[in-house]
Design a protein around this motif. Structure first.
Motif, PDB file in Angstrom:
ATOM      1  N   GLN A   1      -6.286   1.765  10.769  1.00 59.00           N
ATOM      2  CA  GLN A   1      -5.778   2.891  10.751  1.00 59.00           C
ATOM      3  C   GLN A   1      -4.259   2.974  10.932  1.00 59.00           C
ATOM      4  O   GLN A   1      -3.290   2.446  11.641  1.00 59.00           O
ATOM      5  CB  GLN A   1      -6.486   3.957  11.451  1.00 59.00           C
ATOM      6  CG  GLN A   1      -8.407   4.029  11.443  1.00 59.00           C
ATOM      7  CD  GLN A   1      -8.765   4.658  11.875  1.00 59.00           C
ATOM      8  OE1 GLN A   1      -9.237   4.663  13.710  1.00 59.00           O
ATOM      9  NE2 GLN A   1      -9.767   5.410  11.685  1.00 59.00           N
TER      10      GLN A   1
ATOM     11  N   CYS B   1      -2.196   6.984  11.220  1.00 59.73           N
ATOM     12  CA  CYS B   1      -1.928   7.799  11.523  1.00 59.73           C
ATOM     13  C   CYS B   1       0.134   8.606  11.138  1.00 59.73           C
ATOM     14  O   CYS B   1       0.662   8.116  11.217  1.00 59.73           O
ATOM     15  CB  CYS B   1      -2.112   8.634  12.894  1.00 59.73           C
ATOM     16  SG  CYS B   1      -2.091  10.329  13.003  1.00 59.73           S
TER      17      CYS B   1
ATOM     18  N   LEU C   1      -2.681  13.700   9.133  1.00 61.09           N
ATOM     19  CA  LEU C   1      -3.641  12.519   8.137  1.00 61.09           C
ATOM     20  C   LEU C   1      -3.721  11.532   8.655  1.00 61.09           C
ATOM     21  O   LEU C   1      -2.813  10.158   8.926  1.00 61.09           O
ATOM     22  CB  LEU C   1      -3.050  12.215   6.797  1.00 61.09           C
ATOM     23  CG  LEU C   1      -2.033  13.814   6.007  1.00 61.09           C
ATOM     24  CD1 LEU C   1      -1.645  13.004   4.550  1.00 61.09           C
ATOM     25  CD2 LEU C   1      -3.091  13.991   5.567  1.00 61.09           C
TER      26      LEU C   1
ATOM     27  N   GLY D   1      -0.330  12.083   0.277  1.00 61.46           N
ATOM     28  CA  GLY D   1      -1.008  13.011   0.677  1.00 61.46           C
ATOM     29  C   GLY D   1      -0.015  14.254   1.190  1.00 61.46           C
ATOM     30  O   GLY D   1      -0.976  15.794   1.090  1.00 61.46           O
TER      31      GLY D   1
ATOM     32  N   GLY E   1      -5.816   2.468   2.007  1.00 65.49           N
ATOM     33  CA  GLY E   1      -4.763   4.122   1.565  1.00 65.49           C
ATOM     34  C   GLY E   1      -5.222   4.784   1.292  1.00 65.49           C
ATOM     35  O   GLY E   1      -4.812   5.899   1.027  1.00 65.49           O
ATOM     36  N   GLN E   2      -6.687   5.313   1.616  1.00 68.28           N
ATOM     37  CA  GLN E   2      -7.629   6.368   1.257  1.00 68.28           C
ATOM     38  C   GLN E   2      -6.948   7.479   2.523  1.00 68.28           C
ATOM     39  O   GLN E   2      -7.780   6.626   3.972  1.00 68.28           O
ATOM     40  CB  GLN E   2      -8.581   6.379   1.080  1.00 68.28           C
ATOM     41  CG  GLN E   2      -8.669   5.382  -0.087  1.00 68.28           C
ATOM     42  CD  GLN E   2      -8.198   5.871  -0.623  1.00 68.28           C
ATOM     43  OE1 GLN E   2      -9.065   7.231  -1.638  1.00 68.28           O
ATOM     44  NE2 GLN E   2      -8.123   5.285  -2.453  1.00 68.28           N
ATOM     45  N   CYS E   3      -7.010   8.867   2.843  1.00 66.39           N
ATOM     46  CA  CYS E   3      -7.152   8.996   3.477  1.00 66.39           C
ATOM     47  C   CYS E   3      -8.150   9.427   4.225  1.00 66.39           C
ATOM     48  O   CYS E   3      -9.204  10.188   3.308  1.00 66.39           O
ATOM     49  CB  CYS E   3      -6.367  10.306   3.107  1.00 66.39           C
ATOM     50  SG  CYS E   3      -6.368  12.414   4.266  1.00 66.39           S
TER      51      CYS E   3
ATOM     52  N   TRP F   1      -5.420   7.810   7.784  1.00 68.73           N
ATOM     53  CA  TRP F   1      -5.977   6.771   6.928  1.00 68.73           C
ATOM     54  C   TRP F   1      -6.012   5.194   7.228  1.00 68.73           C
ATOM     55  O   TRP F   1      -6.182   4.879   7.947  1.00 68.73           O
ATOM     56  CB  TRP F   1      -3.922   5.914   5.875  1.00 68.73           C
ATOM     57  CG  TRP F   1      -3.585   7.624   5.702  1.00 68.73           C
ATOM     58  CD1 TRP F   1      -2.178   8.100   6.683  1.00 68.73           C
ATOM     59  CD2 TRP F   1      -2.981   8.075   4.355  1.00 68.73           C
ATOM     60  NE1 TRP F   1      -1.377   8.962   5.849  1.00 68.73           N
ATOM     61  CE2 TRP F   1      -1.751   9.120   4.802  1.00 68.73           C
ATOM     62  CE3 TRP F   1      -3.732   7.865   3.605  1.00 68.73           C
ATOM     63  CZ2 TRP F   1      -1.857  10.260   3.945  1.00 68.73           C
ATOM     64  CZ3 TRP F   1      -3.656   8.654   2.438  1.00 68.73           C
ATOM     65  CH2 TRP F   1      -2.382   9.483   2.676  1.00 68.73           C
ATOM     66  N   ASP F   2      -7.275   4.575   6.118  1.00 66.97           N
ATOM     67  CA  ASP F   2      -7.661   3.392   6.388  1.00 66.97           C
ATOM     68  C   ASP F   2      -6.423   2.743   5.985  1.00 66.97           C
ATOM     69  O   ASP F   2      -5.950   2.865   4.373  1.00 66.97           O
ATOM     70  CB  ASP F   2      -8.802   3.434   4.991  1.00 66.97           C
ATOM     71  CG  ASP F   2      -9.037   2.050   5.206  1.00 66.97           C
ATOM     72  OD1 ASP F   2      -9.166   0.901   4.844  1.00 66.97           O
ATOM     73  OD2 ASP F   2     -10.316   2.126   6.343  1.00 66.97           O
TER      74      ASP F   2
ATOM     75  N   ARG G   1      -8.187  15.063   7.670  1.00 66.08           N
ATOM     76  CA  ARG G   1      -6.723  15.993   7.932  1.00 66.08           C
ATOM     77  C   ARG G   1      -7.212  16.884   8.959  1.00 66.08           C
ATOM     78  O   ARG G   1      -7.692  17.969   8.663  1.00 66.08           O
ATOM     79  CB  ARG G   1      -6.510  15.870   6.313  1.00 66.08           C
ATOM     80  CG  ARG G   1      -5.766  17.021   5.789  1.00 66.08           C
ATOM     81  CD  ARG G   1      -5.551  18.501   4.423  1.00 66.08           C
ATOM     82  NE  ARG G   1      -5.507  16.826   2.981  1.00 66.08           N
ATOM     83  CZ  ARG G   1      -4.229  16.650   2.919  1.00 66.08           C
ATOM     84  NH1 ARG G   1      -3.342  17.028   3.772  1.00 66.08           N
ATOM     85  NH2 ARG G   1      -4.526  15.786   2.029  1.00 66.08           N
TER      86      ARG G   1
ATOM     87  N   GLN H   1       0.855  -1.631  -0.080  1.00 60.77           N
ATOM     88  CA  GLN H   1       0.031  -0.250   0.210  1.00 60.77           C
ATOM     89  C   GLN H   1       0.454   1.410  -0.025  1.00 60.77           C
ATOM     90  O   GLN H   1       1.507   1.537   0.621  1.00 60.77           O
ATOM     91  CB  GLN H   1      -0.833   0.249   1.035  1.00 60.77           C
ATOM     92  CG  GLN H   1      -2.407   0.928   0.980  1.00 60.77           C
ATOM     93  CD  GLN H   1      -2.530   0.784  -0.201  1.00 60.77           C
ATOM     94  OE1 GLN H   1      -2.963   0.948  -1.232  1.00 60.77           O
ATOM     95  NE2 GLN H   1      -4.075  -0.477   0.537  1.00 60.77           N
TER      96      GLN H   1
ATOM     97  N   PHE I   1       0.433   5.243   0.730  1.00 59.49           N
ATOM     98  CA  PHE I   1      -0.102   6.932   1.184  1.00 59.49           C
ATOM     99  C   PHE I   1       0.526   7.888   0.933  1.00 59.49           C
ATOM    100  O   PHE I   1       1.200   8.230   1.295  1.00 59.49           O
ATOM    101  CB  PHE I   1      -0.113   6.539   3.117  1.00 59.49           C
ATOM    102  CG  PHE I   1      -0.509   5.088   2.613  1.00 59.49           C
ATOM    103  CD1 PHE I   1      -2.110   4.902   3.436  1.00 59.49           C
ATOM    104  CD2 PHE I   1       0.085   3.947   3.469  1.00 59.49           C
ATOM    105  CE1 PHE I   1      -1.900   3.457   3.872  1.00 59.49           C
ATOM    106  CE2 PHE I   1       0.399   2.955   3.851  1.00 59.49           C
ATOM    107  CZ  PHE I   1      -1.128   2.416   4.385  1.00 59.49           C
TER     108      PHE I   1
END
Length: 240
Positions: free
Chosen positions: A33, A35, A44, A17, A51-53, A46-47, A56, A13, A15
């Motif tokens: 999760q 962080c 941020l 951002g 891999g989604q934020c 994250w899941d 924020r 994965q 991440f």
């Protein structure tokens, strides 16, 4: 990036951002999760699976130095170059508490296994600053004790396993090339190990019930062992 240690050599994965270097990372107790914190003043959340934020948050001048997730809780502890320690609630990623500001940059934080206490450490030079501080994480959130004796920036601090000694103990590592063991309750220094030639010591981690790993600028990672037959004497036993 995240890798599966039992699988492919390719990242599992990614991440993406932050806009500047990532300086802190903490995984939730249930591993669902992640962080991350950065010098871009942003945290941020994250899941891990997608891999989604998910969240924020940004605070002006909050240059993150370290993150630590509180065991069995939704809270994240964070140190910053603005000399503060913040407690975040991951449910919405909001600041729930700011500890009293210190006089120097807070470089690192660690939470006790029971989640009741935390320690942070300070930058400094010539003995000015250069301390670690024990805080109450429960209702009062007061400062409990300070550990003074290093002469340069304290870069890392850890709670040591309770099996090591009759009293609770912590360890610190510093840019002054020294690792110290402290009585957690009294603040007394119980032992000092000098790793001469290692350069600044940058990180400290518990390896097992009697061993520590210490990272350095000049000599890589050092394996340290606590000799309980001689009190709490630290010995360097290997290097990587």
């Amino acid at each position: 990036m995240m890798w599966d240690l039992q699988g492919s050599s390719q990242p599992r994965q990614q991440f993406s951002g932050h806009t500047m270097v990532v300086t802190g990372l903490a995984v939730s107790p249930d591993t669902s999760q992640l962080c991350t914190g950065s010098r871009d003043n942003t945290l941020l959340l994250w899941d891990v699976g997608t891999g989604q934020c998910a969240e924020r948050a940004s605070v002006s001048r909050n240059l993150v130095t370290h993150l630590c997730w509180v065991p069995r809780e939704p809270y994240i502890l964070q140190t910053s170059e603005d000399k503060t320690i913040r407690l975040w609630d991951s449910r919405g990623l909001q600041v729930t508490h700011i500890f009293p500001a210190k006089q120097h940059i807070q470089t690192y934080c660690e939470v006790s296994e029971d989640g009741h206490k935390c320690i942070s450490c300070s930058s400094g030079f010539g003995g000015e600053g250069c301390e670690a501080t024990l805080w109450d994480l429960r209702q009062t959130r007061n400062r409990i004790c300070e550990y003074e004796g290093h002469f340069q920036t304290v870069a890392s601090c850890v709670f040591l396993p309770r099996a090591l000694a009759l009293m609770p103990v912590i360890a610190t590592s510093s840019h002054d090339c020294k690792v110290k063991i402290w009585n957690q309750d009294s603040g007394a220094c119980l032992f000092t190990l000098s790793l001469d030639g290692s350069g600044p010591l940058t990180s400290l981690a518990v390896a097992d019930t009697v061993s520590l790993l210490c990272a350095s600028f000049s000599r890589g990672i050092r394996l340290l062992r606590v000799d309980r037959s001689r009190g709490l004497e630290l010995q360097e036993v290997a290097g990587f």
